[in-house]
Design an enzyme around this catalytic site. Structure first.
Site, mmCIF file in Angstrom:
data_model
loop_
_atom_site.group_PDB
_atom_site.id
_atom_site.type_symbol
_atom_site.label_atom_id
_atom_site.label_comp_id
_atom_site.label_asym_id
_atom_site.label_seq_id
_atom_site.Cartn_x
_atom_site.Cartn_y
_atom_site.Cartn_z
ATOM 1 N N GLY A 1 0.854 -1.189 0.000
ATOM 2 C CA GLY A 1 0.000 0.000 0.000
ATOM 3 C C GLY A 1 0.886 1.233 0.000
ATOM 4 O O GLY A 1 1.945 1.263 -0.635
ATOM 5 N N GLY B 1 4.280 0.276 2.062
ATOM 6 C CA GLY B 1 4.989 -0.851 1.439
ATOM 7 C C GLY B 1 5.550 -0.475 0.072
ATOM 8 O O GLY B 1 6.710 -0.776 -0.244
ATOM 9 N N GLY C 1 -2.774 9.963 1.348
ATOM 10 C CA GLY C 1 -2.107 8.798 1.952
ATOM 11 C C GLY C 1 -1.641 9.030 3.375
ATOM 12 O O GLY C 1 -0.856 8.258 3.915
ATOM 13 N N LYS D 1 1.353 6.181 19.555
ATOM 14 C CA LYS D 1 2.696 6.743 19.401
ATOM 15 C C LYS D 1 3.220 7.245 20.743
ATOM 16 O O LYS D 1 4.424 7.204 21.000
ATOM 17 C CB LYS D 1 2.660 7.862 18.361
ATOM 18 C CG LYS D 1 2.418 7.326 16.949
ATOM 19 C CD LYS D 1 2.040 8.408 15.972
ATOM 20 C CE LYS D 1 1.917 7.864 14.543
ATOM 21 N NZ LYS D 1 1.318 8.810 13.604
HETATM 22 N N1 LIG Z 1 0.444 6.011 5.539
HETATM 23 C C1 LIG Z 1 1.321 6.588 6.347
HETATM 24 O O1 LIG Z 1 1.724 7.743 6.156
HETATM 25 C C2 LIG Z 1 1.873 5.850 7.517
HETATM 26 C C3 LIG Z 1 1.442 4.588 7.830
HETATM 27 N N2 LIG Z 1 1.997 3.930 8.920
HETATM 28 C C4 LIG Z 1 1.597 2.570 9.221
HETATM 29 O O2 LIG Z 1 2.039 1.730 8.166
HETATM 30 C C5 LIG Z 1 1.171 0.601 8.048
HETATM 31 C C6 LIG Z 1 0.681 0.518 6.600
HETATM 32 O O3 LIG Z 1 -0.028 1.699 6.314
HETATM 33 P P1 LIG Z 1 -0.415 2.120 4.820
HETATM 34 O O4 LIG Z 1 0.638 1.695 3.893
HETATM 35 O O5 LIG Z 1 -0.791 3.542 4.912
HETATM 36 O O6 LIG Z 1 -1.724 1.239 4.627
HETATM 37 P P2 LIG Z 1 -2.341 0.713 3.236
HETATM 38 O O7 LIG Z 1 -3.739 0.298 3.533
HETATM 39 O O8 LIG Z 1 -2.094 1.717 2.171
HETATM 40 O O9 LIG Z 1 -1.437 -0.557 2.913
HETATM 41 C C7 LIG Z 1 -1.610 -1.816 3.489
HETATM 42 C C8 LIG Z 1 -1.371 -2.839 2.387
HETATM 43 O O10 LIG Z 1 -1.319 -4.150 2.908
HETATM 44 C C9 LIG Z 1 -2.153 -4.974 2.073
HETATM 45 N N3 LIG Z 1 -2.614 -6.104 2.878
HETATM 46 C C10 LIG Z 1 -3.523 -6.100 3.882
HETATM 47 N N4 LIG Z 1 -3.641 -7.336 4.388
HETATM 48 C C11 LIG Z 1 -2.803 -8.138 3.683
HETATM 49 C C12 LIG Z 1 -2.493 -9.517 3.724
HETATM 50 N N5 LIG Z 1 -3.065 -10.329 4.604
HETATM 51 N N6 LIG Z 1 -1.590 -9.994 2.845
HETATM 52 C C13 LIG Z 1 -1.001 -9.174 1.955
HETATM 53 N N7 LIG Z 1 -1.243 -7.847 1.861
HETATM 54 C C14 LIG Z 1 -2.146 -7.338 2.722
HETATM 55 C C15 LIG Z 1 -3.267 -4.055 1.632
HETATM 56 O O11 LIG Z 1 -3.910 -4.585 0.496
HETATM 57 P P3 LIG Z 1 -5.349 -4.003 0.064
HETATM 58 O O12 LIG Z 1 -5.162 -2.555 -0.215
HETATM 59 O O13 LIG Z 1 -5.706 -4.777 -1.151
HETATM 60 O O14 LIG Z 1 -6.253 -4.223 1.233
HETATM 61 C C16 LIG Z 1 -2.466 -2.809 1.334
HETATM 62 O O15 LIG Z 1 -1.828 -2.883 0.096
HETATM 63 C C17 LIG Z 1 0.050 0.839 9.048
HETATM 64 O O16 LIG Z 1 0.358 0.154 10.218
HETATM 65 C C18 LIG Z 1 0.100 2.334 9.293
HETATM 66 O O17 LIG Z 1 -0.380 2.687 10.569
HETATM 67 C C19 LIG Z 1 2.971 4.495 9.690
HETATM 68 C C20 LIG Z 1 3.427 5.747 9.415
HETATM 69 C C21 LIG Z 1 2.890 6.539 8.340
HETATM 70 N N1 LIG Z 2 -2.146 8.302 9.971
HETATM 71 C C1 LIG Z 2 -0.855 8.605 10.477
HETATM 72 C C2 LIG Z 2 0.182 8.036 9.570
HETATM 73 C C3 LIG Z 2 1.512 8.023 10.167
HETATM 74 O O1 LIG Z 2 1.762 7.498 11.239
HETATM 75 C C4 LIG Z 2 -0.672 10.102 10.547
HETATM 76 O O2 LIG Z 2 -1.497 10.811 9.974
HETATM 77 O O3 LIG Z 2 0.273 10.555 11.202
#
Ligand SMILES: NC(=O)C1=CN([C@@H]2O[C@H](COP(=O)(O)OP(=O)(O)OC[C@H]3O[C@@H](n4cnc5c(N)ncnc54)[C@H](OP(=O)(O)O)[C@@H]3O)[C@@H](O)[C@H]2O)C=CC1
Ligand SMILES: N[C@@H](CC=O)C(=O)O
Length: 364
Positions: free
Chosen positions: A9, A12, A170, A188
């Site tokens: 996502g 990743g 995002g 956090k």
């Molecule tokens: N976005 C941000 O700025 C930040 C995010 N985080 C943390 O990072 C983590 C990821 O966040 P983010 O990238 O934003 O979330 P997203 O929802 O964008 O990404 C999560 C991804 O994981 C996939 N996924 C979910 N379950 C599975 C599984 N069982 N097997 C394989 N793939 C799977 C989802 O697929 P699908 O979309 O098809 O469901 C999606 O592609 C979270 O814990 C978030 O709190 C931390 C700091 C900043």
């Molecule tokens: N949703 C969180 C993502 C990062 O941790 C934020 O807005 O700070």
């Protein structure tokens, strides 16, 4: 070092792209629910392909949420693979267990991106705590809320509209209630306080009040009275234990926090020897967070280890002596209170019959 990324996502895919430019890292596998054309056959839908691959030394979990992230991370640590994750839900909820597993199996467990997004906040907090007594930590740690509040202070926008924009960019969690309800900041706070004070407090120890009820009228009042509203985490050591809480806070226009724009975070620690150190940068988003994940991977690849103290300080949280004035709006009228303890103010909030109740602490 050969690594696997779980999830593709926002974070990743950011981590994957950043890894392409990093020397010494090869992303051998990406776990995803379906094929990803541009990645070809490195994509798998089966976690076993990663777990059983002895060449893969490190798993970067970027799925988010508690399950199956917990099962995947535990299995990786048990098989001696290092783990890096930005997943604050997971880290806050399974703090002791995941650290113990890593120690038992000689693996590194690192989560710099879980608080502060792209800012090396936790890295430096942990580093500073090696040689100093961390007295307190505080700051803006949610990019979504800062983006919303900053925009509302500067232009007449609808809360729902600006939240939707933060989701589009995002910044927000899958369920944005975690952001605007303050729970993301609470997690956090737990992670930061645990590193700062060498303890293991949990989410239930940290009272939280979010920004979902803030209105344009509140912001107008704050602007007219020289205040800026920010969602802050606060934690510190006291003579008997610690205080820790999350709430919207009114800071004066001259305060550092007041000028933090957009999705940025500003997080500070105060140490007995170092005094106050502040860290500023993008707290959310694809590349800032992806970069932070890959920085942890590189630190592990470089063999950098932080001594993980197995003995814990048993710290209990008590907010009864932490007091300041509050702005409170209830049933359509607002007032500034005298000094109220955090315990008392959060009790008022939870017992109010007004579903639109809003409060903000005032930092003197
Ligand atoms: N976005 C941000 O700025 C930040 C995010 N985080 C943390 O990072 C983590 C990821 O966040 P983010 O990238 O934003 O979330 P997203 O929802 O964008 O990404 C999560 C991804 O994981 C996939 N996924 C979910 N379950 C599975 C599984 N069982 N097997 C394989 N793939 C799977 C989802 O697929 P699908 O979309 O098809 O469901 C999606 O592609 C979270 O814990 C978030 O709190 C931390 C700091 C900043
Ligand atoms: N949703 C969180 C993502 C990062 O941790 C934020 O807005 O700070």
């Amino acid at each position: 070092m050969k690594i696997a990324i779980l999830g593709y996502g926002v974070v990743g895919s950011g981590a994957y792209e950043v890894a392409q430019a990093a020397h010494n890292i090869e992303v051998k596998r990406v776990l995803y629910k379906r094929p990803i054309d541009e990645l070809g056959d490195i994509v798998t839908t089966e976690y076993e392909d990663i777990l059983k691959d002895e060449e893969i030394e490190l798993v970067a979990e970027c799925i988010g949420g508690l399950h199956p992230a917990y099962e995947y991370v535990s299995a990786a640590l048990k098989s001696g693979k290092h783990v890096v994750t930005p997943n604050k839900n997971l880290v806050a909820a399974y703090w002791d267990e995941l650290h113990d597993l890593a120690r038992e199996h000689g693996a590194e467990f690192r989560y710099t991106a879980s608080a502060g997004g792209g800012i090396p906040w936790l890295f430096n907090l942990q580093r500073q705590s090696r040689s100093d007594d961390i007295l307190s930590i505080s700051g803006i740690v949610n990019g979504t809320c800062n983006y919303i509040l900053d925009t509302m202070h500067n232009e007449p926008v609808d809360f729902a509209e600006i939240l939707a924009k933060a989701q589009e960019l995002g910044y927000a969690e899958k369920d944005p209630t975690a952001d605007i309800g303050g729970f993301d900041t609470q997690r956090k706070c737990v992670i930061s306080a645990n590193l700062a004070f060498g303890t293991s407090i949990s989410e239930e120890d940290v009272p939280v009040f979010g920004i979902q009820n803030i209105t344009a009228g509140d912001i107008k009042y704050f602007n007219e009275h020289g205040y800026t509203c920010k969602l802050l985490m606060n934690a510190g050591q006291t003579e008997t234990g610690a205080y820790a809480y999350v709430e919207p806070t009114l800071v004066s226009r001259g305060a550092l926090e007041s000028s933090v724009p957009a999705n940025n975070n500003l997080i500070s620690l105060t140490g007995n020897h170092i005094g106050t150190l502040s860290f500023y940068g993008q707290g959310a988003g694809k590349y800032p967070t992806g970069t932070s994940v890959i920085q942890d991977v590189l630190d592990i690849e470089n063999g950098w280890k932080f001594s993980d103290k197995s003995e814990k300080n048993d710290v209990s949280v008590d907010n009864r002596l932490e007091a300041h004035r509050y702005y409170i709006r209830e049933n359509g009228s607002c007032k500034i209170t005298g000094p109220l303890s955090v315990t008392e103010a959060h009790r008022l909030a939870s017992e109010s019959s007004d579903e639109h109740f809003f409060m903000a602490g005032i930092r003197e």
